[in-house]
Enzyme design. Sequence first.
Site, PDB file in Angstrom:
ATOM      1  N   LYS A   1       2.133 -15.184 -11.467  1.00 30.62           N
ATOM      2  CA  LYS A   1       1.159 -16.047 -10.791  1.00 30.62           C
ATOM      3  C   LYS A   1       1.491 -16.117  -9.298  1.00 30.62           C
ATOM      4  O   LYS A   1       2.502 -16.687  -8.905  1.00 30.62           O
ATOM      5  CB  LYS A   1       1.183 -17.473 -11.361  1.00 30.62           C
ATOM      6  CG  LYS A   1      -0.022 -18.264 -10.827  1.00 30.62           C
ATOM      7  CD  LYS A   1       0.112 -19.747 -10.951  1.00 30.62           C
ATOM      8  CE  LYS A   1       0.839 -20.385  -9.814  1.00 30.62           C
ATOM      9  NZ  LYS A   1       0.170 -20.263  -8.495  1.00 30.62           N
TER      10      LYS A   1
ATOM     11  N   GLU B   1      14.776 -19.510  -6.988  1.00 30.96           N
ATOM     12  CA  GLU B   1      15.102 -19.244  -5.580  1.00 30.96           C
ATOM     13  C   GLU B   1      14.313 -20.266  -4.780  1.00 30.96           C
ATOM     14  O   GLU B   1      13.089 -20.207  -4.716  1.00 30.96           O
ATOM     15  CB  GLU B   1      14.733 -17.802  -5.218  1.00 30.96           C
ATOM     16  CG  GLU B   1      15.468 -17.320  -3.992  1.00 30.96           C
ATOM     17  CD  GLU B   1      14.585 -17.314  -2.775  1.00 30.96           C
ATOM     18  OE1 GLU B   1      14.670 -18.318  -2.011  1.00 30.96           O
ATOM     19  OE2 GLU B   1      13.826 -16.362  -2.589  1.00 30.96           O
TER      20      GLU B   1
ATOM     21  N   CYS C   1      12.463 -18.789   3.457  1.00 26.91           N
ATOM     22  CA  CYS C   1      13.376 -19.771   2.827  1.00 26.91           C
ATOM     23  C   CYS C   1      14.747 -19.727   3.481  1.00 26.91           C
ATOM     24  O   CYS C   1      15.429 -20.740   3.575  1.00 26.91           O
ATOM     25  CB  CYS C   1      13.559 -19.516   1.336  1.00 26.91           C
ATOM     26  SG  CYS C   1      12.358 -18.486   0.594  1.00 26.91           S
TER      27      CYS C   1
ATOM     28  N   GLU D   1      14.009 -29.353   4.964  1.00 25.87           N
ATOM     29  CA  GLU D   1      13.382 -28.059   5.247  1.00 25.87           C
ATOM     30  C   GLU D   1      11.996 -28.265   5.865  1.00 25.87           C
ATOM     31  O   GLU D   1      11.168 -28.980   5.306  1.00 25.87           O
ATOM     32  CB  GLU D   1      13.244 -27.260   3.945  1.00 25.87           C
ATOM     33  CG  GLU D   1      12.761 -25.855   4.185  1.00 25.87           C
ATOM     34  CD  GLU D   1      12.603 -25.056   2.901  1.00 25.87           C
ATOM     35  OE1 GLU D   1      12.065 -25.604   1.914  1.00 25.87           O
ATOM     36  OE2 GLU D   1      13.003 -23.881   2.885  1.00 25.87           O
TER      37      GLU D   1
HETATM   38  P1  ADP Z   1       5.592 -24.045  -1.340  1.00 27.87           P
HETATM   39  O1  ADP Z   1       6.072 -25.354  -0.822  1.00 27.87           O
HETATM   40  O2  ADP Z   1       6.314 -22.859  -0.850  1.00 27.87           O
HETATM   41  O3  ADP Z   1       4.111 -23.916  -1.409  1.00 27.87           O
HETATM   42  P2  ADP Z   1       5.597 -24.608  -4.122  1.00 27.87           P
HETATM   43  O4  ADP Z   1       6.863 -24.801  -4.852  1.00 27.87           O
HETATM   44  O5  ADP Z   1       4.682 -25.748  -3.965  1.00 27.87           O
HETATM   45  O6  ADP Z   1       6.097 -23.985  -2.782  1.00 27.87           O
HETATM   46  O7  ADP Z   1       4.765 -23.412  -4.740  1.00 27.87           O
HETATM   47  C1  ADP Z   1       5.333 -22.192  -5.134  1.00 27.87           C
HETATM   48  C2  ADP Z   1       4.603 -21.677  -6.340  1.00 27.87           C
HETATM   49  O8  ADP Z   1       4.757 -22.598  -7.406  1.00 27.87           O
HETATM   50  C3  ADP Z   1       3.100 -21.523  -6.140  1.00 27.87           C
HETATM   51  O9  ADP Z   1       2.685 -20.355  -6.800  1.00 27.87           O
HETATM   52  C4  ADP Z   1       2.543 -22.773  -6.804  1.00 27.87           C
HETATM   53  O10 ADP Z   1       1.223 -22.622  -7.262  1.00 27.87           O
HETATM   54  C5  ADP Z   1       3.503 -22.945  -7.969  1.00 27.87           C
HETATM   55  N1  ADP Z   1       3.602 -24.303  -8.521  1.00 27.87           N
HETATM   56  C6  ADP Z   1       3.350 -25.485  -7.907  1.00 27.87           C
HETATM   57  N2  ADP Z   1       3.584 -26.522  -8.752  1.00 27.87           N
HETATM   58  C7  ADP Z   1       4.013 -25.987  -9.923  1.00 27.87           C
HETATM   59  C8  ADP Z   1       4.441 -26.532 -11.188  1.00 27.87           C
HETATM   60  N3  ADP Z   1       4.478 -27.828 -11.408  1.00 27.87           N
HETATM   61  N4  ADP Z   1       4.825 -25.675 -12.157  1.00 27.87           N
HETATM   62  C9  ADP Z   1       4.822 -24.345 -11.941  1.00 27.87           C
HETATM   63  N5  ADP Z   1       4.431 -23.771 -10.791  1.00 27.87           N
HETATM   64  C10 ADP Z   1       4.029 -24.565  -9.784  1.00 27.87           C
END
Ligand code: ADP
Length: 501
Positions: free
Chosen positions: A207, A281, A315, A412
Amino acid sequence: MAKTTQIKKDIEKSNGAVKITTKSTQWNYSPSLESTDHIQLAKRYDLFINNQFVKPNSNKYFDTINPATEEKIAEIAEADEKDVDKAVQSAKTAYEKYWKKLHPRERGKYIYRIARMIQERSRELAVIETIDGGKPIRESRDIDIPLAANHFFYYAGWADKLQFAFLNRTPEPIGVAGQIIPWNFPLLMAAWKIAPALACGNTVVLKPAETTPLTALKLAEIIRDCDLPPGVVNIITGAGKTGAALVKHPNVNKIAFTGSTEVGKIIQKAIAGTNKKLTLELGGKSANIIFDDAPINEAVEGIINGIFFNQGHVCCAGSRLFIQESVYDEVIRKLKHRMKSLIVGNPLDKNTDIGAINSKQQLEKIHYYLDLGVKEGASIYQTDCALPSKGYFCAPTLFLETSQSHRIVQEEIFGPVLTIQTFRTVEEVIEKANNTPYGLAAGVWTDKGSKIFNMTSKMRSGVVWANTYNKFDATSPFGGYKESGFGREGGLHGLLPYVKF
Ligand code: ADP
């Protein structure tokens, strides 16, 4: 080419903090725009399941936009639980019926084919990466896409040599890998995840992030064109809910996640008590350390590369700078001078150094921290480079006179914002650099090899670069300590999360 030299110092008091802005000293290059004629994008993208693009169960779509222009690029399918289930079932069937039984040499051939096709379509992929994510075309063309191809080449080579990677043990694949990636290196992160999983005999449901799905969907086309057996790689789009459904699906055997520490913790809780394997990560607040015996000009270039590369959307960005006191003035003078020549603007222009911030939400987060830093009493420095009137852009920023207790030093920011502190001794800087919840990367700049070895053994960071920064290679492992996560991606170590014994 005309040179505009306007140096104007402007000191204004803001909430008790001193704000210094300096006018850019900048070569005005004629625009050198990368052409977009050759790329083909559909108006709407469906989910890639079983080697076919299929409509989402909910029939819901969301927009992906160009952060440099705020214009819609395409509509993207939103996968719900039923779609996730379909994708996982397709990956499970492909794993059991075909992929795990295939001779490893044959698996390798498919992975080589993907690598070659990424190379063949690299120009198109670079332009799409830049349009969808906002990063300068120079970076997507010279870093993201070649590294993504290299990852597939590298792991294709391992497919039939796994017994040499794990001596006296017989590695077996795990099954279905659910992989969730962020928006800062969209195709590269997909490659980091998919290539080792396939090489080890697993199948995949990936995804991509909701703001940057396009290159992953182009990769889906490549996978289909490579005649990969249906279901070996499935690519589903959506936001956090889709990711959460993938994490909790009972037929997913391994989760690989790159993203925020916050979501990493949610995922860890969600799979607690199951036998799913996990690698995370996560975030970082990496230290870039300049000793007085460092080659200062090169170090300044390393600082610029460490924090302003990819708008600080890295990151492992070197977002905390530590300068040894005796060279502080020289480093700051040279750093400010170098910042004046950074060009912020159209990511498709080959002259651009700093492109667009990935989303409005991320730009707001960066602005929040810019205000916070001033309120906390740090001195802010920005060149007054012109920012485009449309799109999400942020000027490169220094925060001087910061201390360990400032939130801008601890949290961050994920933008082109650098906090600066000084130090006197090696012991002091090790303590300060390690005083963070994170532990992803660090940079050390010094003439002395012995100092480098001393630092690398004491820094609690997954990567320590010596006299360089932000260097990546498919053959070397990458990953964090503490709240930056666990597990390694890249190199021999990157195979381990995808096998069992
Ligand atoms: P960033 O702050 O870099 O956007 P996120 O951690 O919010 O990082 O998002 C990274 C990935 O995790 C994206 O693909 C996002 O759609 C997905 N994501 C966000 N929330 C969840 C969750 N609760 N469970 C699984 N994947 C998630």
